[in-house]
Design an enzyme around this catalytic site. Structure first.
Site, PDB file in Angstrom:
ATOM      1  N   LYS A 209      -3.184  64.955 -23.660  1.00  0.00           N
ATOM      2  CA  LYS A 209      -4.530  64.672 -23.177  1.00  0.00           C
ATOM      3  C   LYS A 209      -4.642  64.926 -21.679  1.00  0.00           C
ATOM      4  O   LYS A 209      -5.597  65.542 -21.200  1.00  0.00           O
ATOM      5  CB  LYS A 209      -4.890  63.220 -23.481  1.00  0.00           C
ATOM      6  N   ASN A 210      -3.640  64.459 -20.917  1.00  0.00           N
ATOM      7  CA  ASN A 210      -3.710  64.557 -19.458  1.00  0.00           C
ATOM      8  C   ASN A 210      -3.690  66.001 -18.975  1.00  0.00           C
ATOM      9  O   ASN A 210      -4.154  66.294 -17.873  1.00  0.00           O
ATOM     10  CB  ASN A 210      -2.569  63.772 -18.817  1.00  0.00           C
TER      11      ASN A 210
ATOM     12  N   ARG B 249     -10.745  58.552 -14.756  1.00  0.00           N
ATOM     13  CA  ARG B 249     -10.333  58.996 -13.430  1.00  0.00           C
ATOM     14  C   ARG B 249     -10.200  60.515 -13.339  1.00  0.00           C
ATOM     15  O   ARG B 249     -10.483  61.108 -12.291  1.00  0.00           O
ATOM     16  CB  ARG B 249      -9.001  58.330 -13.065  1.00  0.00           C
TER      17      ARG B 249
ATOM     18  N   CYS C 291      -8.651  53.378 -16.110  1.00  0.00           N
ATOM     19  CA  CYS C 291      -7.844  52.170 -16.285  1.00  0.00           C
ATOM     20  C   CYS C 291      -7.676  51.448 -14.954  1.00  0.00           C
ATOM     21  O   CYS C 291      -7.437  52.064 -13.930  1.00  0.00           O
ATOM     22  CB  CYS C 291      -6.473  52.525 -16.856  1.00  0.00           C
TER      23      CYS C 291
ATOM     24  N   ARG D 138      -6.189  52.907  -6.827  1.00  0.00           N
ATOM     25  CA  ARG D 138      -5.887  54.306  -7.129  1.00  0.00           C
ATOM     26  C   ARG D 138      -6.780  55.166  -6.231  1.00  0.00           C
ATOM     27  O   ARG D 138      -7.802  55.695  -6.662  1.00  0.00           O
ATOM     28  CB  ARG D 138      -6.131  54.599  -8.611  1.00  0.00           C
ATOM     29  N   PRO D 139      -6.433  55.291  -4.970  1.00  0.00           N
ATOM     30  CA  PRO D 139      -7.315  55.947  -4.001  1.00  0.00           C
ATOM     31  C   PRO D 139      -7.431  57.446  -4.234  1.00  0.00           C
ATOM     32  O   PRO D 139      -6.609  58.059  -4.916  1.00  0.00           O
ATOM     33  CB  PRO D 139      -6.632  55.644  -2.662  1.00  0.00           C
ATOM     34  N   VAL D 140      -8.495  58.024  -3.638  1.00  0.00           N
ATOM     35  CA  VAL D 140      -8.711  59.473  -3.723  1.00  0.00           C
ATOM     36  C   VAL D 140      -8.523  60.124  -2.355  1.00  0.00           C
ATOM     37  O   VAL D 140      -8.973  61.242  -2.126  1.00  0.00           O
ATOM     38  CB  VAL D 140     -10.123  59.785  -4.278  1.00  0.00           C
ATOM     39  N   ASP D 141      -7.850  59.429  -1.441  1.00  0.00           N
ATOM     40  CA  ASP D 141      -7.734  59.949  -0.081  1.00  0.00           C
ATOM     41  C   ASP D 141      -7.006  61.289  -0.025  1.00  0.00           C
ATOM     42  O   ASP D 141      -7.352  62.155   0.792  1.00  0.00           O
ATOM     43  CB  ASP D 141      -7.025  58.925   0.821  1.00  0.00           C
ATOM     44  N   GLN D 142      -6.006  61.492  -0.893  1.00  0.00           N
ATOM     45  CA  GLN D 142      -5.274  62.757  -0.863  1.00  0.00           C
ATOM     46  C   GLN D 142      -6.123  63.906  -1.407  1.00  0.00           C
ATOM     47  O   GLN D 142      -5.978  65.051  -0.977  1.00  0.00           O
ATOM     48  CB  GLN D 142      -3.966  62.628  -1.638  1.00  0.00           C
TER      49      GLN D 142
ATOM     50  N   ASP E 187       3.544  56.075 -16.025  1.00  0.00           N
ATOM     51  CA  ASP E 187       2.869  55.907 -17.311  1.00  0.00           C
ATOM     52  C   ASP E 187       3.819  55.431 -18.406  1.00  0.00           C
ATOM     53  O   ASP E 187       3.375  54.878 -19.418  1.00  0.00           O
ATOM     54  CB  ASP E 187       2.206  57.216 -17.752  1.00  0.00           C
TER      55      ASP E 187
ATOM     56  N   ILE F 111       4.902  53.759  -7.690  1.00  0.00           N
ATOM     57  CA  ILE F 111       3.615  54.446  -7.674  1.00  0.00           C
ATOM     58  C   ILE F 111       2.467  53.442  -7.699  1.00  0.00           C
ATOM     59  O   ILE F 111       1.556  53.484  -6.864  1.00  0.00           O
ATOM     60  CB  ILE F 111       3.506  55.411  -8.869  1.00  0.00           C
TER      61      ILE F 111
ATOM     62  N   ARG G 219      -8.289  55.981 -26.181  1.00  0.00           N
ATOM     63  CA  ARG G 219      -8.387  56.975 -25.104  1.00  0.00           C
ATOM     64  C   ARG G 219      -7.120  57.807 -24.990  1.00  0.00           C
ATOM     65  O   ARG G 219      -7.152  58.926 -24.481  1.00  0.00           O
ATOM     66  CB  ARG G 219      -8.660  56.281 -23.763  1.00  0.00           C
TER      67      ARG G 219
END
Length: 425
Positions: free
Chosen positions: A23-24, A93, A117, A122-126, A304, A326, A395
């Site tokens: 899925k990923n 996400r 989830c 879970r930042p998006v800064d990168q 995961d 992580i 999911r």
């Protein structure tokens, strides 16, 4: 109506099972289909809720799609909308990666902060750092991020740490006409799959599988027919379930190299492991040894798989320590496992596990992999468990009850009407 899964534990899993595609990976390839006006065909796509959400998002942006069995046909002749709706992005996400694809194909895109989830920040800064380093103008307004470009995105990105989503974002942003050097990239199999997919469309990405990627985008990307890689997290779930129940399982259509860290731990525990080019066979030992885990970036023991392993260790024998570099707070399944009699102590972001025989209980999944860990524990426990929160399991796992039953498990689904409060007179 809400669904729950009941599990009558104590039966060793036994048999052969085919691993479904990842899925990923499928989600990122679907996002990459926005980069071409030609048709794209993905073979063997998992039929999961997250895939349905991504299809809704792509349709909103201009994609036409059709299913043919498990084959998915995608076609985006033009981008008709550059704003992704919050009500869809909030569910998953992976949808944030549409920002890079939109800015590459349409020159601009707007995507709200993603959901998915919830097991810690879970930042998006990168993601944003990469887009800005490549020349995009990025702004934020009320939780919506807009990226614009005046030229194809090009440049050099040095990530602060290996980042799966940030690496994918940069690849999608530059594969169409851009040029980039990406430093300290994630090395997950899903990154490799995206690189090979983009190369098949006409891009030139070198260093695949390493921490440095050289991207030379094509002025035009073409359509492609492509098969998604096997789902290593699904494979890990069934391997750990078989080990926890002291069973024997053969997985087919799997890539053993993607599971090196887990297979090493299972062998360390005493389970017998055999591998072939596309199969793995596990024969569980009746007296497994415990193992410690420090979840980290691939090719290490990935985050995961950590909640899955905790479900296994809780029902195994002996003491183990678990930490997660992580997502240090990714222990949402701990309170639920305690309901099953698990002996767990969480202190300073390190989980101490004293494995023991568990008993059935009513528990609730709060995210996909925490739910997977609860299923593993319930399969090993004595008595019957009820696992609520099936919307999370659905999911990440396709036809989970049916596939577990094919291995001899006693599981099923129960559907109940929600209880409505009645006001007193």
């Amino acid at each position: 109506m809400e669904q729950a899964m009941w599990v009558r534990g104590g039966t060793p899993l036994s048999g052969e099972l085919r691993v479904y595609p990842a899925k990923n990976s499928a989600l990122k390839l679907m996002a990459a289909s926005l980069l071409t006006a030609d048709p794209v065909t993905l073979l063997e796509v998992p039929r999961l809720r997250d895939v349905d959400v991504m299809l809704e998002l792509l349709s909103h942006l201009g994609t036409r799609y059709a299913w043919e069995g498990r084959t998915l046909h995608l076609h985006t002749p033009e981008i008709t909308n550059t704003v992704a709706p919050y009500e869809l992005v909030n569910k998953m996400r992976a949808s944030f990666n549409l920002l890079g694809a939109l800015v590459a194909r349409a020159g601009e895109g707007t995507v709200p902060l993603p959901g998915g989830c919830a097991f810690g920040p879970r930042p998006v800064d990168q993601h944003l750092k990469a887009l800005r380093a490549l020349g995009a103008e990025v702004s934020e307004d009320s939780g919506y991020f807009t990226a614009r470009r005046g030229r194809p995105l090009s440049g050099r990105v040095v990530f602060d740490m290996p980042t799966l989503g940030g690496t994918e974002q940069a690849l999608l942003a530059t594969a169409l006409g851009g040029e980039a050097t990406l430093i300290l990239t994630a090395q997950e199999p899903e990154i490799e799959d995206l690189c090979y997919f983009l190369n098949a469309m006409g891009a030139d990405i070198r260093g695949v599988g390493s921490s440095i990627l050289q991207v030379k985008g094509a002025p035009r990307l073409g359509g492609v027919t492509y098969r998604v890689i096997p789902d290593r997290i699904e494979a890990a779930t069934f391997l750990l379930a078989a080990a926890a129940t002291r069973g024997s399982i053969t997985l087919t259509d799997v890539e053993p190299l993607h599971l090196d860290a887990l297979l090493d731990k299972l062998a360390q525990a005493g389970h017998r492991i055999e591998v072939g080019p596309d199969w793995i066979r596990l024969e569980a030992t009746p007296d497994p040894k415990p193992f410690n885990i420090e979840a980290r970036e691939y090719p290490g023991f990935v985050t995961d798989m950590q909640p899955l392993a905790v479900g296994y260790l809780a029902a195994a024998q002996g003491n183990a320590l678990v930490s997660d570099r992580i997502y240090p707070d990714r222990f949402t399944n701990v309170p639920e496992l305690l309901r099953m009699g698990a002996d767990l102590t969480l202190k300073d972001r390190v989980l101490s596990v004293n494995g023991k025989k568990l008993h059935g209980a009513t528990v609730k999944a709060t995210d996909i992999r925490a739910g997977g860990g609860l299923v593993i524990a319930a399969l090993a426990a004595e008595g019957e468990s009820r696992i609520e929160g099936m919307q999370y399991l659905e999911r990440g796992y396709e036809q989970l009850p049916e596939r577990l039953r094919s291995l001899g498990a006693h599981v099923g689904l129960v559907t109940e009407e929600p209880v409505l409060a009645v006001a007193a007179d």
